[in-house]
Design an enzyme around this catalytic site. Structure first.
Site, PDB file in Angstrom:
ATOM      1  N   ASP A 192      35.958  49.125  28.932  1.00 25.32           N
ATOM      2  CA  ASP A 192      35.525  47.720  28.937  1.00 25.32           C
ATOM      3  C   ASP A 192      36.240  46.922  27.845  1.00 25.32           C
ATOM      4  O   ASP A 192      36.342  47.371  26.698  1.00 25.32           O
ATOM      5  CB  ASP A 192      34.007  47.670  28.713  1.00 25.32           C
ATOM      6  CG  ASP A 192      33.437  46.299  29.014  1.00 25.32           C
ATOM      7  OD1 ASP A 192      34.002  45.584  29.855  1.00 25.32           O
ATOM      8  OD2 ASP A 192      32.419  45.957  28.376  1.00 25.32           O
ATOM      9  N   HIS A 193      36.741  45.724  28.226  1.00 24.01           N
ATOM     10  CA  HIS A 193      37.432  44.840  27.280  1.00 24.01           C
ATOM     11  C   HIS A 193      38.614  45.542  26.616  1.00 24.01           C
ATOM     12  O   HIS A 193      38.788  45.499  25.402  1.00 24.01           O
ATOM     13  CB  HIS A 193      36.448  44.260  26.239  1.00 24.01           C
ATOM     14  CG  HIS A 193      35.564  43.209  26.838  1.00 24.01           C
ATOM     15  ND1 HIS A 193      34.613  43.509  27.782  1.00 24.01           N
ATOM     16  CD2 HIS A 193      35.514  41.872  26.660  1.00 24.01           C
ATOM     17  CE1 HIS A 193      34.002  42.400  28.155  1.00 24.01           C
ATOM     18  NE2 HIS A 193      34.530  41.386  27.494  1.00 24.01           N
ATOM     19  N   HIS A 200      47.220  40.864  33.042  1.00 22.20           N
ATOM     20  CA  HIS A 200      46.170  39.980  33.575  1.00 22.20           C
ATOM     21  C   HIS A 200      44.925  40.852  33.726  1.00 22.20           C
ATOM     22  O   HIS A 200      45.000  42.076  33.609  1.00 22.20           O
ATOM     23  CB  HIS A 200      46.588  39.397  34.928  1.00 22.20           C
ATOM     24  CG  HIS A 200      46.722  40.460  35.986  1.00 22.20           C
ATOM     25  ND1 HIS A 200      47.858  41.240  36.095  1.00 22.20           N
ATOM     26  CD2 HIS A 200      45.848  40.922  36.912  1.00 22.20           C
ATOM     27  CE1 HIS A 200      47.681  42.118  37.064  1.00 22.20           C
ATOM     28  NE2 HIS A 200      46.461  41.957  37.571  1.00 22.20           N
ATOM     29  N   HIS A 231      45.330  44.729  32.782  1.00 18.88           N
ATOM     30  CA  HIS A 231      46.351  45.745  33.055  1.00 18.88           C
ATOM     31  C   HIS A 231      47.662  45.058  33.413  1.00 18.88           C
ATOM     32  O   HIS A 231      47.723  43.849  33.633  1.00 18.88           O
ATOM     33  CB  HIS A 231      45.900  46.727  34.146  1.00 18.88           C
ATOM     34  CG  HIS A 231      45.763  46.157  35.523  1.00 18.88           C
ATOM     35  ND1 HIS A 231      45.591  46.938  36.641  1.00 18.88           N
ATOM     36  CD2 HIS A 231      45.774  44.878  35.979  1.00 18.88           C
ATOM     37  CE1 HIS A 231      45.497  46.168  37.707  1.00 18.88           C
ATOM     38  NE2 HIS A 231      45.600  44.912  37.345  1.00 18.88           N
ATOM     39  N   HIS A 251      40.738  41.812  35.305  1.00 16.42           N
ATOM     40  CA  HIS A 251      39.780  41.834  36.428  1.00 16.42           C
ATOM     41  C   HIS A 251      38.393  42.163  35.898  1.00 16.42           C
ATOM     42  O   HIS A 251      38.252  42.854  34.883  1.00 16.42           O
ATOM     43  CB  HIS A 251      40.150  42.925  37.443  1.00 16.42           C
ATOM     44  CG  HIS A 251      41.469  42.730  38.095  1.00 16.42           C
ATOM     45  ND1 HIS A 251      41.681  41.837  39.119  1.00 16.42           N
ATOM     46  CD2 HIS A 251      42.668  43.322  37.866  1.00 16.42           C
ATOM     47  CE1 HIS A 251      42.939  41.891  39.502  1.00 16.42           C
ATOM     48  NE2 HIS A 251      43.567  42.778  38.750  1.00 16.42           N
ATOM     49  N   GLU A 260      38.235  45.899  42.667  1.00 15.05           N
ATOM     50  CA  GLU A 260      39.036  45.217  41.657  1.00 15.05           C
ATOM     51  C   GLU A 260      38.871  43.704  41.751  1.00 15.05           C
ATOM     52  O   GLU A 260      38.886  43.001  40.743  1.00 15.05           O
ATOM     53  CB  GLU A 260      40.506  45.607  41.836  1.00 15.05           C
ATOM     54  CG  GLU A 260      41.391  45.165  40.707  1.00 15.05           C
ATOM     55  CD  GLU A 260      42.804  45.683  40.868  1.00 15.05           C
ATOM     56  OE1 GLU A 260      43.210  46.551  40.076  1.00 15.05           O
ATOM     57  OE2 GLU A 260      43.506  45.255  41.800  1.00 15.05           O
ATOM     58  N   CYS A 267      51.772  40.919  39.385  1.00 12.30           N
ATOM     59  CA  CYS A 267      51.084  41.960  38.615  1.00 12.30           C
ATOM     60  C   CYS A 267      52.017  42.624  37.603  1.00 12.30           C
ATOM     61  O   CYS A 267      51.559  43.376  36.744  1.00 12.30           O
ATOM     62  CB  CYS A 267      50.491  43.018  39.546  1.00 12.30           C
ATOM     63  SG  CYS A 267      49.301  42.329  40.680  1.00 12.30           S
TER      64      CYS A 267
HETATM   65 ZN   LIG Z   1      45.466  43.374  38.657  1.00 10.83          ZN
END
Ligand SMILES: [Zn+2]
Ligand SMILES: [Zn+2]
Length: 320
Positions: free
Chosen positions: A245-246, A205, A180, A207, A292, A199
């Site tokens: 996901d992904h 980046h 995100h 998680h 997260e 961020c």
């Molecule tokens: Zn983040």
């Protein structure tokens, strides 16, 4: 009258410290938790259903002769401290849990260990996590001042019971990986940097998100379930894990084209996605917890918009 320039000495000798202070906290309330483990097997098989129906309904849980789990039980108890500074003597707590629960279930086949799980009887119930938690409550309650019980069947499935009613909370835990970027498109990059720091970097980046979904409902007196577990897992997989996901959330999940995908907003969106479908399988979405990173998580109590009104004993269990 003019006030004195210096504080007047106390009219009487310094009042005694509250008596409680010298009685090791006697009378003051406290919640304590105790953990206990046992290994046991079980099988989901209803004699009124055909083999095909049992297999369709309960999947591999219907296979003979059964399968086992390493259960972990958390017992939360509350009350005033005694003269020894304890809610209860822990050796009495250990003894009660061993006598009433672990000593009877450890290395046993649960369906046969306790008569409440005798499915040949009309009152028999399947030994699901939530039905087992309620049965443990009923056996421990006469001996300990229970506030809540949590029973982990695995680290991805657990039940909470807060009283002698058919109501239980069931939690499933899963995960997804996603990228995100935190930035509000209407702001300049300097403004976004100031708010979101690293961020806000333009290419995002990622998680490994850990997701816990807690539902609340009445335990069915025969299936022992607050809702069909496989159906619940399918909803979470189909509506959240598979589409998230992904992905790069900002670009791949439509909601986040216009909403900053903070952990809070992702948790709220998951709650919005799951609320109605979970109601459709007969339970209520109680809580979404999205972890997260090891250092931050967001929790949404879907049934209670105002913070601070969640059942207190759940908090004691969560910190166990
Ligand atoms: Zn983040
Ligand atoms: Zn099982």
């Amino acid at each position: 009258m003019t006030p004195p320039l210096v504080a007047a000495p106390p009219a009487s000798p310094v009042p005694a410290e509250p008596a409680l202070r010298h009685a090791h906290g006697r009378g003051r309330p406290c919640v304590i938790t105790r953990r206990a483990c046992f290994s046991a097997s079980h099988r989901y098989w209803l004699p009124e259903l055909s083999p095909e129906q049992n297999a369709a309904r309960f999947g591999s849980c219907s296979l003979a002769p059964g399968h086992g789990h390493n259960y972990e039980l958390i017992v939360a108890m509350g009350g005033p401290l005694d003269a020894d500074g304890m809610v209860l003597n822990l050796s009495d707590v250990k003894h009660a849990i061993r006598e009433q629960v672990t000593g009877q279930l450890d290395f046993r086949f649960i369906n046969e260990a306790w008569p409440e799980f005798d499915l040949s009887q009309p009152g028999g119930v399947l030994p699901t996590t939530e039905a087992l938690t309620l049965a443990i409550w009923r056996r421990l309650h006469p001996h300990l001042p229970l506030m809540g019980l949590r029973l982990y069947e695995t680290d991805k499935l657990w039940a909470d019971v807060l009283g002698d009613s058919m109501e239980a909370f069931l939690t499933i835990k899963t995960h997804f990986a996603a990228a995100h970027r935190l930035a509000r498109p209407e702001l300049s990059s300097e403004e976004n940097d100031a708010i979101y720091g690293k961020c806000a970097r333009p290419h995002g980046h990622g998680h490994n998100y850990m997701l816990e979904v807690t539902v609340r409902g009445a335990i069915d007196p025969r299936t022992g379930m607050v809702c069909d577990l496989a159906a619940l897992q399918a909803l979470v997989d189909d509506l959240v894990v598979e589409p998230f996901d992904h992905t790069f959330l900002n670009k791949d999940v439509a909601h986040f084209a216009s909403t900053v995908p903070t952990a809070e907003n992702i948790a709220l969106h998951i709650a919005d996605l799951l609320g109605a479908p979970i109601a459709g399988i007969g339970a209520s979405l109680h809580k979404v917890r999205l972890q997260e990173s090891p250092n931050n998580a967001a929790e949404v109590f879907a049934e209670v918009p105002a913070l601070g009104v969640q059942p207190q004993a759940l908090e004691a269990l969560a910190s166990a």
